[in-house]
Design a protein around this motif. Structure first.
Motif, PDB file in Angstrom:
ATOM      1  N   ILE A  65       4.327   5.500  -1.138  1.00  0.00           N
ATOM      2  CA  ILE A  65       4.765   5.912  -2.480  1.00  0.00           C
ATOM      3  C   ILE A  65       4.496   4.779  -3.461  1.00  0.00           C
ATOM      4  O   ILE A  65       4.837   3.629  -3.210  1.00  0.00           O
ATOM      5  CB  ILE A  65       6.270   6.245  -2.463  1.00  0.00           C
ATOM      6  N   PHE A  66       3.898   5.122  -4.600  1.00  0.00           N
ATOM      7  CA  PHE A  66       3.683   4.163  -5.675  1.00  0.00           C
ATOM      8  C   PHE A  66       4.490   4.610  -6.889  1.00  0.00           C
ATOM      9  O   PHE A  66       4.177   5.627  -7.509  1.00  0.00           O
ATOM     10  CB  PHE A  66       2.204   4.065  -6.053  1.00  0.00           C
ATOM     11  N   GLU A  67       5.544   3.857  -7.195  1.00  0.00           N
ATOM     12  CA  GLU A  67       6.361   4.121  -8.373  1.00  0.00           C
ATOM     13  C   GLU A  67       6.281   2.919  -9.311  1.00  0.00           C
ATOM     14  O   GLU A  67       5.827   1.836  -8.929  1.00  0.00           O
ATOM     15  CB  GLU A  67       7.811   4.383  -7.969  1.00  0.00           C
ATOM     16  N   GLY A  68       6.744   3.102 -10.536  1.00  0.00           N
ATOM     17  CA  GLY A  68       6.724   2.027 -11.523  1.00  0.00           C
ATOM     18  C   GLY A  68       6.604   2.604 -12.916  1.00  0.00           C
ATOM     19  O   GLY A  68       6.366   3.806 -13.096  1.00  0.00           O
ATOM     20  N   ALA A  77      -4.251   0.358  -7.991  1.00  0.00           N
ATOM     21  CA  ALA A  77      -3.925  -0.129  -6.644  1.00  0.00           C
ATOM     22  C   ALA A  77      -4.329   0.901  -5.593  1.00  0.00           C
ATOM     23  O   ALA A  77      -4.864   0.547  -4.533  1.00  0.00           O
ATOM     24  CB  ALA A  77      -2.433  -0.444  -6.548  1.00  0.00           C
ATOM     25  N   ILE A  78      -4.077   2.174  -5.868  1.00  0.00           N
ATOM     26  CA  ILE A  78      -4.459   3.236  -4.929  1.00  0.00           C
ATOM     27  C   ILE A  78      -5.975   3.284  -4.761  1.00  0.00           C
ATOM     28  O   ILE A  78      -6.485   3.438  -3.648  1.00  0.00           O
ATOM     29  CB  ILE A  78      -3.907   4.600  -5.406  1.00  0.00           C
ATOM     30  N   ARG A  91      -5.333  11.333   1.680  1.00  0.00           N
ATOM     31  CA  ARG A  91      -5.227  12.085   0.429  1.00  0.00           C
ATOM     32  C   ARG A  91      -4.434  11.271  -0.579  1.00  0.00           C
ATOM     33  O   ARG A  91      -3.431  10.650  -0.223  1.00  0.00           O
ATOM     34  CB  ARG A  91      -4.529  13.434   0.645  1.00  0.00           C
ATOM     35  N   SER A  92      -4.884  11.295  -1.822  1.00  0.00           N
ATOM     36  CA  SER A  92      -4.126  10.710  -2.922  1.00  0.00           C
ATOM     37  C   SER A  92      -3.527  11.859  -3.723  1.00  0.00           C
ATOM     38  O   SER A  92      -4.256  12.753  -4.170  1.00  0.00           O
ATOM     39  CB  SER A  92      -5.047   9.866  -3.810  1.00  0.00           C
ATOM     40  N   VAL A  93      -2.217  11.848  -3.872  1.00  0.00           N
ATOM     41  CA  VAL A  93      -1.503  12.979  -4.478  1.00  0.00           C
ATOM     42  C   VAL A  93      -0.849  12.554  -5.795  1.00  0.00           C
ATOM     43  O   VAL A  93      -0.061  11.610  -5.820  1.00  0.00           O
ATOM     44  CB  VAL A  93      -0.424  13.523  -3.517  1.00  0.00           C
ATOM     45  N   ALA A  94      -1.207  13.253  -6.864  1.00  0.00           N
ATOM     46  CA  ALA A  94      -0.560  13.055  -8.176  1.00  0.00           C
ATOM     47  C   ALA A  94      -0.257  14.444  -8.715  1.00  0.00           C
ATOM     48  O   ALA A  94      -1.120  15.080  -9.344  1.00  0.00           O
ATOM     49  CB  ALA A  94      -1.471  12.275  -9.115  1.00  0.00           C
ATOM     50  N   LEU A  95       0.936  14.935  -8.448  1.00  0.00           N
ATOM     51  CA  LEU A  95       1.272  16.321  -8.785  1.00  0.00           C
ATOM     52  C   LEU A  95       1.442  16.522 -10.287  1.00  0.00           C
ATOM     53  O   LEU A  95       1.930  15.653 -10.997  1.00  0.00           O
ATOM     54  CB  LEU A  95       2.555  16.733  -8.063  1.00  0.00           C
ATOM     55  N   ASN A  96       1.032  17.716 -10.728  1.00  0.00           N
ATOM     56  CA  ASN A  96       1.220  18.093 -12.121  1.00  0.00           C
ATOM     57  C   ASN A  96       2.660  18.553 -12.364  1.00  0.00           C
ATOM     58  O   ASN A  96       3.482  18.591 -11.439  1.00  0.00           O
ATOM     59  CB  ASN A  96       0.254  19.231 -12.497  1.00  0.00           C
ATOM     60  N   ILE A  97       2.946  18.923 -13.605  1.00  0.00           N
ATOM     61  CA  ILE A  97       4.256  19.487 -13.939  1.00  0.00           C
ATOM     62  C   ILE A  97       4.498  20.709 -13.058  1.00  0.00           C
ATOM     63  O   ILE A  97       3.585  21.516 -12.852  1.00  0.00           O
ATOM     64  CB  ILE A  97       4.282  19.892 -15.430  1.00  0.00           C
ATOM     65  N   ARG A 240      -2.372  -5.557  -6.484  1.00  0.00           N
ATOM     66  CA  ARG A 240      -3.179  -4.788  -5.534  1.00  0.00           C
ATOM     67  C   ARG A 240      -3.221  -5.459  -4.169  1.00  0.00           C
ATOM     68  O   ARG A 240      -3.051  -4.800  -3.135  1.00  0.00           O
ATOM     69  CB  ARG A 240      -4.603  -4.626  -6.091  1.00  0.00           C
ATOM     70  N   LEU A 241      -3.445  -6.761  -4.169  1.00  0.00           N
ATOM     71  CA  LEU A 241      -3.499  -7.489  -2.903  1.00  0.00           C
ATOM     72  C   LEU A 241      -2.143  -7.489  -2.195  1.00  0.00           C
ATOM     73  O   LEU A 241      -2.070  -7.307  -0.969  1.00  0.00           O
ATOM     74  CB  LEU A 241      -3.959  -8.926  -3.134  1.00  0.00           C
TER      75      LEU A 241
END
Length: 254
Positions: A65-68, A77-78, A91-97, A240-241
């Motif tokens: 999980i990437f939050e911020g 970073a992803i 898979r990289s997931v960025a959900l819409n509304i 990122r590192l």
């Protein structure tokens, strides 16, 4: 600037020569810093390939999980994390509304649908923790919905981990001044302007409200089974590192 033999070796590498020659005005210090970063990133990406092979061969499941805050560098970073690994097994997931139907479902249901299959890594560019910070700050959920989420999330994550899934939770932390600077850069660039949303436009104005909800999120959800990893993201290359290093250190791949 005094250069060591190792510095000269780095600057004479492919990455070093690119860093030196990409701009008209040569800046040895900056070129060396970029080369050291590129060299370190290459080594870590080689290890990520080994980690992914272990995941595939052993039917492991990983959720990261990437939050911020907005413009904290989560997407960048992803991209660095995934640019060398096999695209068929992550898979990289960025959900819409959420749709009208999704709003009527159990809140976690649409995230469950995105969880990894055996042999797969899934990275969430924002996750179910939208309901812990972004939604209440911007009035996208009711107080009751927020309270229900906060009462369920720890058990949800415990069940996830008990189903043999590795869970890593990153929070990319930047200062208010750095966020403002990045917003200015985004607005100036025709290639990046699309990134600014109506939520981003209000981020500086609502900074203190974001802070209150963020601190409450840490207080309630920084559990022993699923702790938060706070990454200093004021410098993108460092963030990122650090994120990749933590994944390599946390997941017991062989």
């Amino acid at each position: 600037m005094n250069l060591t033999e190792k510095d000269l070796e780095l600057l004479n590498s492919k990455d070093g020569l690119y860093a030196l020659l990409k701009s008209r005005k040569v800046n040895l210090g900056k070129a060396l810093e970029e080369t050291v970063y590129a060299h370190e990133m290459n080594k870590k990406q080689e290890e990520l390939i080994k980690l992914q092979n272990w995941v595939i061969q052993n039917d492991k499941k990983i959720v990261v999980i990437f939050e911020g805050r907005d413009a904290a560098g989560k997407g960048g970073a992803i991209r660095r994390l995934t640019e060398r690994i096999n695209p068929r097994h992550f898979r990289s997931v960025a959900l819409n509304i959420p749709s009208d139907d999704e709003r009527k479902q159990w809140f976690f249901q649409r995230y469950i649908n995105q969880l990894p299959n055996p042999g797969e890594i899934v990275l969430f560019d924002r996750s179910w923790y939208n309901r812990a910070v972004v939604e209440p700050v911007n009035g996208f959920c009711t107080e009751e919905e927020y309270n229900i989420f906060m009462s369920q999330v720890n058990e949800f994550e415990k069940m996830l981990i008990q189903s043999n899934t590795y869970l890593v939770k990153f929070y990319f932390s930047i200062t208010k001044k750095e966020q403002a600077r990045r917003f200015r850069d985004i607005k100036k660039s025709p290639l990046k302007r699309w990134k600014m949303t109506s939520v981003d436009e209000r981020a500086q104005e609502l900074w203190d409200s974001y802070t209150r909800y963020k601190e409450k999120m840490f207080e309630v959800t920084n559990t022993e089974h699923a702790p938060w990893v706070i990454v200093d993201a004021n410098k993108k290359t460092h963030a990122r590192l650090e994120a990749i290093k933590h994944i390599l250190k946390t997941i017991p791949y062989t």
